[in-house]
Design an enzyme around this catalytic site. Structure first.
Site, short mmCIF file in Angstrom:
data_model
loop_
_atom_site.label_atom_id
_atom_site.label_comp_id
_atom_site.label_asym_id
_atom_site.label_seq_id
_atom_site.Cartn_x
_atom_site.Cartn_y
_atom_site.Cartn_z
N LYS A 73 0.87 -1.18 0.00
CA LYS A 73 0.00 0.00 0.00
C LYS A 73 0.91 1.23 0.00
O LYS A 73 1.15 1.85 1.05
CB LYS A 73 -0.91 -0.07 1.24
CG LYS A 73 -2.28 0.50 1.02
CD LYS A 73 -3.20 0.15 2.16
CE LYS A 73 -4.27 1.20 2.36
NZ LYS A 73 -5.08 1.55 1.22
N1 PMP Z 1 -7.61 -2.11 -3.03
C1 PMP Z 1 -7.03 -0.92 -2.86
C2 PMP Z 1 -6.23 -0.33 -3.96
C3 PMP Z 1 -7.20 -0.24 -1.65
O1 PMP Z 1 -6.64 0.96 -1.46
C4 PMP Z 1 -8.00 -0.81 -0.63
C5 PMP Z 1 -8.22 -0.08 0.67
N2 PMP Z 1 -7.22 -0.34 1.59
C6 PMP Z 1 -8.56 -2.08 -0.85
C7 PMP Z 1 -8.34 -2.69 -2.08
C8 PMP Z 1 -9.33 -2.78 0.21
O2 PMP Z 1 -8.45 -3.25 1.20
P1 PMP Z 1 -8.90 -3.41 2.71
O3 PMP Z 1 -10.08 -4.30 2.71
O4 PMP Z 1 -7.72 -4.05 3.38
O5 PMP Z 1 -9.20 -2.07 3.22
#
Ligand code: PMP
Length: 326
Positions: A157
């Site tokens: 991320k």
């Molecule tokens: N894909 C992306 C690109 C994101 O930024 C997020 C948000 N964190 C998600 C998917 C969903 O991930 P999560 O369920 O861990 O929040």
């Protein structure tokens, strides 16, 4: 944006106005940081704030940091303690968003990853609803492609890679849609701009595998487990074509911020009934019960913030962030 009064910055909890980075900051100049988005849910019945899957978020942050040649400042348990301490200092008693950031804090000109100072910061903010749609969301396929693992790894991320998400999100929104459907370089479905995606096909859930340039979402893995254990519905992780979504029974997006969002239209084709599908509704309701501490089977996923020693303060005004968080 209304935030908590205090933030963690440069090794201590400080008033949020003091949590600043200089314009020479490496991460600001080159996008060399990584972050998490975590939610904490307020339970009025228990007068408790529950952080959802807190250690898992720090595990993912540690992995993102490792990919960027950084290391979290403390072991996992201490990262979690620091986080609950900040929530208590901020006296949150409403649904709250948490934003930990690990970034290159060196003040130098020169793009690289190695041999740079690094810093961890954390702020929190009262947080209500997220993707602002009434009913099911309308998506358009982005003309931008998701970054490949060979350019910027999507499984980390990374702050800089969110420019990729921003291109897709703005294109979709300025064209009058709620969210983007983002494809991989070879044309398979990856995800939304900041959400993972599921389709219901032949009564099963189908979602792209983690090797199709998605962020391995914590909500995604939560829903795979809940669908199987609570609803008895299996999930197949396989590459998906865009047109499979046009003819799927149901499609939904999911993420920490978005939670579970039904999709009713993609590229001007109605998806399913155009409204929230039955399985999406059941999963959304199951998820909502779990994150709010109303399903004791999954209480291990919740980190309580308050205790008899540190009781919750009086109610706080609930406010949404002004923009959709990633
Ligand atoms: N894909 C992306 C690109 C994101 O930024 C997020 C948000 N964190 C998600 C998917 C969903 O991930 P999560 O369920 O861990 O929040």
């Amino acid at each position: 944006m209304k935030t908590g009064k205090y933030a963690y910055h440069c090794g201590e909890i400080v008033p949020i106005e003091q949590a600043q980075v200089p314009i020479t900051n490496h991460a600001l100049n080159y996008g060399t940081g990584c972050f998490e988005g975590i939610r904490a849910y307020w339970s009025e019945d228990e007068r408790q704030l529950f952080v959802f899957r807190l250690p898992e978020h720090y595990e993912r942050l540690a992995a993102s940091a490792h990919i960027l040649m950084m290391q979290l400042p403390f072991p996992l348990a201490e990262m979690c303690e620091l986080t609950t301490e900040l929530l208590r200092r901020n006296e949150h008693s409403t649904d709250t968003y948490l934003r930990p950031l690990m970034y290159k804090s060196a003040r130098i000109i020169g793009v690289r990853l190695h041999d740079l100072e690094e810093q961890f910061s954390l702020f929190t903010a009262p947080f209500g609803q997220y993707i602002e749609t009434e009913g099911a969301a309308r998506l358009r396929t982005s003309s931008w492609r998701r970054v490949e693992d060979t350019s910027i790894p999507a499984r980390a991320k990374i702050t800089g890679s969110y420019v990729n998400a921003a291109f897709s999100k703005s294109e979709a929104m300025l064209d009058g849609y709620d969210e983007a459907l983002v494809l991989t370089e070879d044309g398979h479905v990856a995800e939304g701009s900041a959400e993972n995606l599921f389709a219901v096909i032949g009564g099963k859930l189908v979602t792209p595998p983690v090797s199709d340039n998605i962020l391995a979402g914590i909500t995604r893995s939560t829903l795979i487990q809940l669908a199987s254990e609570v609803l008895g519905v299996p999930t197949v992780e396989r590459s998906l074509d865009r047109t499979e979504l046009y003819v799927a029974q149901e499609v939904f997006l999911c993420g920490t911020g978005a939670e579970v969002v039904p999709v009713g239209e993609i590229d001007r084709r109605r998806v399913g009934t155009g409204q929230e599908g039955e399985l999406t509704r059941e999963l959304r309701e199951t998820y909502s019960r779990v994150v709010r501490g109303r399903d004791p089977r999954y209480s291990d996923w919740l980190t309580p913030v308050y205790s008899s020693e540190h009781p919750a303060p009086e109610a706080e005004e609930s406010l949404a962030l002004s923009a959709t968080p990633a």
